[in-house]
Scaffold this motif. Sequence first.
Motif, mmCIF file in Angstrom:
data_model
loop_
_atom_site.group_PDB
_atom_site.id
_atom_site.type_symbol
_atom_site.label_atom_id
_atom_site.label_comp_id
_atom_site.label_asym_id
_atom_site.label_seq_id
_atom_site.Cartn_x
_atom_site.Cartn_y
_atom_site.Cartn_z
ATOM 1 N N GLU A 19 13.023 59.497 43.736
ATOM 2 C CA GLU A 19 11.641 59.778 44.143
ATOM 3 C C GLU A 19 10.774 59.921 42.900
ATOM 4 O O GLU A 19 11.135 60.622 41.962
ATOM 5 C CB GLU A 19 11.594 61.059 44.972
ATOM 6 C CG GLU A 19 10.221 61.388 45.523
ATOM 7 C CD GLU A 19 10.239 62.652 46.375
ATOM 8 O OE1 GLU A 19 9.648 63.669 45.949
ATOM 9 O OE2 GLU A 19 10.865 62.630 47.459
ATOM 10 N N LYS A 20 9.633 59.245 42.909
ATOM 11 C CA LYS A 20 8.687 59.339 41.797
ATOM 12 C C LYS A 20 7.295 59.667 42.313
ATOM 13 O O LYS A 20 6.913 59.235 43.398
ATOM 14 C CB LYS A 20 8.622 58.010 41.012
ATOM 15 C CG LYS A 20 9.823 57.702 40.148
ATOM 16 C CD LYS A 20 9.590 56.414 39.361
ATOM 17 C CE LYS A 20 10.767 56.093 38.449
ATOM 18 N NZ LYS A 20 10.531 54.845 37.670
ATOM 19 N N TRP A 21 6.571 60.425 41.501
ATOM 20 C CA TRP A 21 5.143 60.641 41.761
ATOM 21 C C TRP A 21 4.357 59.594 40.977
ATOM 22 O O TRP A 21 4.661 59.332 39.803
ATOM 23 C CB TRP A 21 4.719 62.027 41.313
ATOM 24 C CG TRP A 21 5.045 63.105 42.303
ATOM 25 C CD1 TRP A 21 6.151 63.893 42.324
ATOM 26 C CD2 TRP A 21 4.256 63.510 43.431
ATOM 27 N NE1 TRP A 21 6.116 64.778 43.378
ATOM 28 C CE2 TRP A 21 4.948 64.558 44.084
ATOM 29 C CE3 TRP A 21 3.037 63.088 43.948
ATOM 30 C CZ2 TRP A 21 4.463 65.193 45.218
ATOM 31 C CZ3 TRP A 21 2.543 63.715 45.086
ATOM 32 C CH2 TRP A 21 3.250 64.754 45.714
ATOM 33 N N THR A 27 5.516 61.393 37.258
ATOM 34 C CA THR A 27 6.564 62.312 37.714
ATOM 35 C C THR A 27 6.752 63.481 36.757
ATOM 36 O O THR A 27 6.867 64.635 37.193
ATOM 37 C CB THR A 27 7.889 61.563 37.877
ATOM 38 O OG1 THR A 27 7.696 60.451 38.775
ATOM 39 C CG2 THR A 27 8.970 62.476 38.424
ATOM 40 N N ARG A 70 3.878 59.693 46.421
ATOM 41 C CA ARG A 70 5.261 59.478 46.010
ATOM 42 C C ARG A 70 5.763 58.101 46.438
ATOM 43 O O ARG A 70 5.330 57.575 47.466
ATOM 44 C CB ARG A 70 6.170 60.543 46.631
ATOM 45 C CG ARG A 70 5.956 61.946 46.108
ATOM 46 C CD ARG A 70 6.606 62.978 47.008
ATOM 47 N NE ARG A 70 5.943 63.019 48.313
ATOM 48 C CZ ARG A 70 6.360 63.750 49.336
ATOM 49 N NH1 ARG A 70 7.469 64.468 49.216
ATOM 50 N NH2 ARG A 70 5.698 63.749 50.483
ATOM 51 N N HIS A 93 6.565 56.655 49.868
ATOM 52 C CA HIS A 93 7.313 57.704 50.570
ATOM 53 C C HIS A 93 6.814 57.809 52.018
ATOM 54 O O HIS A 93 5.604 57.820 52.260
ATOM 55 C CB HIS A 93 7.126 59.044 49.849
ATOM 56 C CG HIS A 93 8.079 60.104 50.295
ATOM 57 N ND1 HIS A 93 7.976 60.744 51.508
ATOM 58 C CD2 HIS A 93 9.162 60.646 49.678
ATOM 59 C CE1 HIS A 93 8.948 61.629 51.620
ATOM 60 N NE2 HIS A 93 9.679 61.591 50.535
#
Length: 411
Positions: free
Chosen positions: A120-122, A148, A112, A86
């Motif tokens: 979007e992923k954590w 996520t 992210r 990110h």
Amino acid sequence: MGQNTLKNTANSDISTLGRKRVEEALQENERVTSTLLNNLPGMVYRCLNDEHWTMEFLSNGCPDLTGYLPGEIIGNNVISFQQIIHPDDRISVRSNVQATLREKKSFQLTYRIRTKEGNEKWVWEQGQGVFSAEGELLALEGFITDITERKRAETESKSISEIIKGVTNTSNLDELLKLIHQSIKKVLYAENLFVALYDKETELLDMRFFVDKYDSVPPPSRIGKGKTAYVFRHGRPMLMNQRMSEQLQEEGEIELVGTPPAIWLGVPLRTQSEVIGILVVQHYENENAYDRRDLEFLTSAADQIALAIERKRVEEALQASEIVHRQLAERQSTLLDALPARICLLDKNGDIIDVNKSWKHFAIENDYSGDDFGVGTNYLKTCESSNSEFADKAKEVADGCRAVLSGKSNQ
């Protein structure tokens, strides 16, 4: 066959057998390693410590995590891993990795990424540097996994907690609604959000909070046939895309109000006894902005939001009532002070709660020593305990007041 020949043949057979066993052991080791790598909930990597985090190896967990095939990222063929991180997290990721590499320690990161599909992923990453015997950094190796769901659950819990605390941390309903908006934004897209509350006295839906990219705040209106009214009437949450909206329009269930969104999510705000309003979020461009998880979150949060709103409305009503009561008391005091008669007001127990100016002047003229002028004392007991020359008259006054207070007389 000579003895040396037999010995050489035996040695050759042993050597062949040894090589075969080594090869089998290596194959088994590769199989075990491959099985482990392919079943890890994430991806194992080896990359260079360059500006792109150029990948040299990625395990088969790469597509599930990033949406990209390993070959698309290795060597930066299609995209670099730096680009997948990110944009807001790239600087912190690099600075944290470099700091630990200088100390030759392992690192753990939470940040992210953006997948190939645009989601979007954590992720959580653990890795370390690979150094040569001379101490030269050769590469980075580590493991990255999707967190996520865990991060989402933590954020949802924190958001609801902020809303509950907001009841006591905000001074009015408008401040509370702003706090609710900020809390929801931490969980999902909420640039277009409004809260419509129903007024039973006027039978109108009033937009008490409204933020939107395109539409202006609509005036209070009766429950019509818009999407908001549809959710209010049916009392159940609804996730509606354009196709569903058009279908309900064709069936005559709803009418188009405002700029049509790509996706619309509305939940009723319900107390124990009734629906008091609606909370709505919408996205005008991305039809995949919300999913069932978002619907479930807002539905679970709606009960706490409704309770918080109701409590704040009660507080405001009490504050308004106190203001009106104080204004009436001030007017009453002004009116009593204008009368020449000596007047005191009694509560149901006969205690003095207020006196006018004439009463105070009379008390001063008769050398009354206190500054409360009798407020707080029981007038009936004072009259009944009188031993002056007017004692009989005072007892009659007490009996008359008692009769009025008990409802036996009106004068």
